[in-house]
Design a protein around this motif. Structure first.
Motif, mmCIF file in Angstrom:
data_model
loop_
_atom_site.group_PDB
_atom_site.id
_atom_site.type_symbol
_atom_site.label_atom_id
_atom_site.label_comp_id
_atom_site.label_asym_id
_atom_site.label_seq_id
_atom_site.Cartn_x
_atom_site.Cartn_y
_atom_site.Cartn_z
ATOM 1 N N ALA A 336 0.830 -1.201 0.000
ATOM 2 C CA ALA A 336 0.000 0.000 0.000
ATOM 3 C C ALA A 336 0.866 1.253 0.000
ATOM 4 O O ALA A 336 2.044 1.225 0.356
ATOM 5 N N ALA A 337 0.256 2.363 -0.413
ATOM 6 C CA ALA A 337 0.969 3.639 -0.433
ATOM 7 C C ALA A 337 1.239 4.106 0.997
ATOM 8 O O ALA A 337 0.568 3.706 1.947
ATOM 9 N N ALA A 338 2.262 4.941 1.134
ATOM 10 C CA ALA A 338 2.590 5.494 2.446
ATOM 11 C C ALA A 338 1.391 6.264 2.996
ATOM 12 O O ALA A 338 0.648 6.901 2.253
ATOM 13 N N ALA A 339 1.200 6.187 4.321
ATOM 14 C CA ALA A 339 0.027 6.797 4.933
ATOM 15 C C ALA A 339 0.451 7.724 6.065
ATOM 16 O O ALA A 339 1.446 7.481 6.740
ATOM 17 N N GLU A 340 -0.319 8.765 6.288
ATOM 18 C CA GLU A 340 -0.054 9.706 7.369
ATOM 19 C C GLU A 340 -1.374 10.009 8.076
ATOM 20 O O GLU A 340 -2.348 10.444 7.445
ATOM 21 N N LEU A 341 -1.440 9.753 9.365
ATOM 22 C CA LEU A 341 -2.673 9.977 10.114
ATOM 23 C C LEU A 341 -2.893 11.465 10.351
ATOM 24 O O LEU A 341 -2.019 12.146 10.891
ATOM 25 N N ALA A 446 -6.880 1.509 30.761
ATOM 26 C CA ALA A 446 -6.654 1.534 29.315
ATOM 27 C C ALA A 446 -7.462 0.439 28.623
ATOM 28 O O ALA A 446 -7.718 -0.620 29.208
ATOM 29 N N ARG A 447 -7.850 0.715 27.386
ATOM 30 C CA ARG A 447 -8.507 -0.262 26.525
ATOM 31 C C ARG A 447 -7.801 -0.222 25.168
ATOM 32 O O ARG A 447 -7.431 0.851 24.695
ATOM 33 N N SER A 448 -7.656 -1.378 24.549
ATOM 34 C CA SER A 448 -6.963 -1.412 23.255
ATOM 35 C C SER A 448 -7.539 -2.515 22.389
ATOM 36 O O SER A 448 -8.065 -3.521 22.893
ATOM 37 N N TRP A 449 -7.424 -2.329 21.071
ATOM 38 C CA TRP A 449 -7.862 -3.338 20.100
ATOM 39 C C TRP A 449 -7.200 -3.033 18.763
ATOM 40 O O TRP A 449 -6.575 -1.984 18.571
ATOM 41 N N TYR A 450 -7.335 -3.970 17.840
ATOM 42 C CA TYR A 450 -6.733 -3.830 16.513
ATOM 43 C C TYR A 450 -7.798 -3.562 15.458
ATOM 44 O O TYR A 450 -8.954 -3.991 15.590
ATOM 45 N N TRP A 451 -7.358 -2.881 14.419
ATOM 46 C CA TRP A 451 -8.167 -2.677 13.217
ATOM 47 C C TRP A 451 -7.348 -3.215 12.048
ATOM 48 O O TRP A 451 -6.298 -2.685 11.714
ATOM 49 N N VAL A 452 -7.818 -4.307 11.442
ATOM 50 C CA VAL A 452 -7.081 -4.969 10.365
ATOM 51 C C VAL A 452 -8.035 -5.230 9.204
ATOM 52 O O VAL A 452 -9.057 -5.912 9.374
ATOM 53 N N ASP A 453 -7.708 -4.687 8.053
ATOM 54 C CA ASP A 453 -8.525 -4.897 6.848
ATOM 55 C C ASP A 453 -9.997 -4.579 7.107
ATOM 56 O O ASP A 453 -10.901 -5.286 6.658
ATOM 57 N N GLY A 454 -10.236 -3.503 7.870
ATOM 58 C CA GLY A 454 -11.599 -3.059 8.118
ATOM 59 C C GLY A 454 -12.330 -3.802 9.216
ATOM 60 O O GLY A 454 -13.521 -3.566 9.440
ATOM 61 N N ARG A 455 -11.646 -4.702 9.916
ATOM 62 C CA ARG A 455 -12.291 -5.482 10.982
ATOM 63 C C ARG A 455 -11.610 -5.196 12.316
ATOM 64 O O ARG A 455 -10.427 -4.884 12.364
ATOM 65 N N ASP A 477 -2.298 -3.931 3.050
ATOM 66 C CA ASP A 477 -2.044 -4.496 4.382
ATOM 67 C C ASP A 477 -2.134 -3.448 5.489
ATOM 68 O O ASP A 477 -1.389 -3.489 6.460
ATOM 69 N N TYR A 478 -3.065 -2.488 5.368
ATOM 70 C CA TYR A 478 -3.234 -1.487 6.412
ATOM 71 C C TYR A 478 -3.757 -2.140 7.698
ATOM 72 O O TYR A 478 -4.735 -2.899 7.679
ATOM 73 N N SER A 479 -3.104 -1.846 8.811
ATOM 74 C CA SER A 479 -3.502 -2.350 10.123
ATOM 75 C C SER A 479 -3.189 -1.276 11.153
ATOM 76 O O SER A 479 -2.274 -0.478 10.963
ATOM 77 N N ASN A 512 -12.624 8.173 10.811
ATOM 78 C CA ASN A 512 -12.459 9.077 9.673
ATOM 79 C C ASN A 512 -10.974 9.367 9.438
ATOM 80 O O ASN A 512 -10.518 9.454 8.292
ATOM 81 N N ALA A 513 -10.215 9.542 10.541
ATOM 82 C CA ALA A 513 -8.776 9.783 10.398
ATOM 83 C C ALA A 513 -8.079 8.561 9.788
ATOM 84 O O ALA A 513 -7.207 8.703 8.918
ATOM 85 N N LEU A 514 -8.441 7.365 10.225
ATOM 86 C CA LEU A 514 -7.847 6.148 9.660
ATOM 87 C C LEU A 514 -8.209 5.996 8.187
ATOM 88 O O LEU A 514 -7.353 5.669 7.351
ATOM 89 N N HIS A 515 -9.464 6.232 7.849
ATOM 90 C CA HIS A 515 -9.891 6.095 6.456
ATOM 91 C C HIS A 515 -9.229 7.153 5.567
ATOM 92 O O HIS A 515 -8.877 6.870 4.416
ATOM 93 N N ALA A 516 -9.046 8.352 6.113
ATOM 94 C CA ALA A 516 -8.377 9.399 5.329
ATOM 95 C C ALA A 516 -6.927 9.014 5.047
ATOM 96 O O ALA A 516 -6.400 9.265 3.960
ATOM 97 N N ALA A 517 -6.267 8.394 6.038
ATOM 98 C CA ALA A 517 -4.867 8.011 5.863
ATOM 99 C C ALA A 517 -4.713 6.851 4.895
ATOM 100 O O ALA A 517 -3.691 6.728 4.212
ATOM 101 N N THR A 518 -5.708 5.980 4.819
ATOM 102 C CA THR A 518 -5.577 4.763 4.001
ATOM 103 C C THR A 518 -6.369 4.836 2.703
ATOM 104 O O THR A 518 -6.497 3.829 2.007
#
Length: 520
Positions: A336-341, A446-455, A477-479, A512-518
């Motif tokens: 994937a292209a380089a991304a910036e949040l 604290a709470r944490s989770w992953y976002w991988v391929d839209g899931r 492969d955006y994650s 929205n920030a993640l989608h804008a970056a990817t």
């Protein structure tokens, strides 16, 4: 056709040339696969070299060769008959290597290569020979550097046992995670105290000893079980002993290098006692000698049929190596292209806030872009941390042993509790990891989770699987990891309510920030 033989003066056994054919075929498959997947093979050796925990890997291959050599008389009487179904396993483990490579799971790559080699050897030499050398082939598993996933669990159990023993002997203890204080000073149970080195070394040596010393499967299993339990309990005793020596000596002993020396001496004594007790029930194997009748039958039936063996070698190499170019092509298609949040803007009454005086940052290495912001609403501050990954490779992937909320070596912050909790992220139900982080003026929830391929997922395994599926599907492969946290003020429920509100109100802005970056 007359079978070619050679005479072995040390045993008086005449061996058919097919024995040499089997050895050559196994060597060709092994060297061919090691050469094709040389980066994976070198990654194993690199871990042996840099980690004392896995330095035993250097002796595994020589021991395996010795174990096979000592079965040479029995092997001399066995024919070489390629096992064609085993080629399916070669292909299966080749596919496993490709998945590990695409998802940057080094352990999957390493195990897949090992099992590819074992399946290739079985395919070219056949089942009779494979059965005879089954244990030596299985012993190769100890060459793979695996076990560090047990370190957090071993640290927790060692801390539990040490504190129970201290309190039982009248020493008052105040515990905060794996850090604890006693009247004479402060102690921490860190990775070096986990006992993983003792456990792996004991298991390898104990397994070898059980194979060489017993013929009964029950006795072998019991000794291997003892090789697991004894070093764990011995490490608990060692940790307690170290703390007590320091406590009783006014912290003059067992606080420097002698801390390690005392530990290894104690462990060595315990293991020697274990082997001494185990020797009382020895029933050494009687190495089989090829009987004259068996040898004559072997000479009559095992003339080297090099054509099927050669075909099996070629097929094994092709079915294993073929996955490498396919994986490379898939990986190239998903770069994937380089991304910036971009910065996240406040919503639903949440306002951006200045960083607190004491800033905690989750430990994630090598992201393409990361974002750390703070928001406030109704007097409660919530921190947001997002790390975005793409073009993932070893050392620059989302899921890795180095990526944690708090590392065990962190001297400022400590994770003192963890768990999982069902939450809503902008109306979507997800499961988040929960943690309590100590080290600042107030502990953090604290709470944490992953976002991988839209899931969304909080599981490392599922996240890796989603990444592999994305690459096979030719998706980028955006994650990302998403972490939110807040001080655990009194009452504690206030902080939890703030995190719930943030998840409900700010999820759309974060995504929205993640989608804008990817988007590219």
């Amino acid at each position: 056709m007359k079978a070619e033989t050679h005479f072995a003066p040390e045993t008086g056994v005449r061996r058919p040339a097919s024995t040499r054919v089997a050895g050559l075929a196994a060597a060709l498959v092994t060297l061919g696969l090691l050469g094709a997947f040389w980066e994976t093979a070198l990654s194993v050796e690199a871990i042996w070299r840099r980690s004392e925990t896995f330095a035993h890997g250097y002796v595994v291959i020589p021991i395996t060769l010795w174990l096979i050599w000592r079965r040479r008389d029995a092997l001399a009487a066995l024919p070489v008959r390629p096992c064609w179904p085993a080629l399916g396993l070669v292909a299966l483990f080749g596919f496993g290597w490709m998945l590990g490579n695409l998802s940057s799971v080094l352990g999957l790559e390493q195990f897949s290569l090992l099992f590819m080699i074992i399946a290739g050897i079985v395919a070219v030499v056949g089942l009779p020979i494979a059965r005879e050398i089954a244990f030596p082939l299985a012993f190769l598993i100890f060459a793979i550097p695996v076990g560090e996933f047990l370190v957090p669990l071993l640290i927790d159990r060692t801390a539990d046992a040490t504190i129970v023993a201290l309190r039982a002997t009248g020493v008052p203890v105040f515990r905060e995670g794996n850090h604890f204080s006693i009247p004479s000073g402060q102690w921490s149970v860190v990775e070096a105290c986990s006992g993983i080195r003792y456990l792996i070394a004991s298991l390898m040596v104990g397994t070898l000893y059980a194979y060489l010393s017993y013929r009964s499967a029950r006795k072998r299993a019991l000794f291997v079980l003892a090789s697991i339990i004894v070093p764990i309990v011995a490490n608990w005793m060692r940790a307690y002993m170290i703390v007590m020596i320091g406590h009783l000596s006014g912290n003059r002993l067992a606080v420097g290098i002698d801390h390690i020396i005392y530990g290894w001496i104690f462990f060595g004594v315990v293991v020697l006692i274990m082997f001494w007790i185990g020797s009382r029930w020895r029933e050494d194997q009687e190495l089989p000698a090829a009987k004259p009748g068996q040898q004559a039958a072997a000479l009559a039936t095992s003339a080297p049929r090099t054509t099927p063996v050669a075909l099996a070698v070629i097929a094994a190499l092709a079915l294993g190596i073929g996955w490498r170019p396919l994986g490379a092509a898939l990986d190239a298609r998903t770069q994937a292209a380089a991304a910036e949040l971009p910065a996240v803007t406040g919503a639903a009454g949440w306002q951006t806030a200045s960083p607190p005086q004491t800033v905690w940052t989750p430990h994630f290495v090598g992201p393409q872009s990361e974002l750390h912001q703070w928001f406030t609403k109704d007097g409660q501050v919530v921190g947001l941390y997002v790390a975005l990954y793409n073009r993932q490779t070893q050392g620059h992937e989302l899921i890795g042993s180095q990526n944690q909320l708090v590392t065990p070596s962190d001297k400022r912050w400590a994770q003192v509790a963890d768990g999982r909790r069902a939450i809503e992220w902008g109306g979507t139900p997800i499961t988040a990891r929960t943690a309590e982080i100590a080290g600042g003026p107030d502990p953090l929830a604290a709470r944490s989770w992953y976002w991988v391929d839209g899931r969304f997922t909080s599981s490392d395994t599922i996240a890796k699987a989603l990444l592999a599926v994305a690459k096979i599907s030719l998706d980028p492969d955006y994650s990302a990891v998403i972490v939110i946290y807040t001080p655990k003020t009194n009452p504690a429920a206030r902080g939890e309510r703030a995190l719930d509100a943030f998840s409900r109100d700010m999820a759309a802005a974060v995504m929205n920030a993640l989608h804008a970056a990817t988007a590219g």
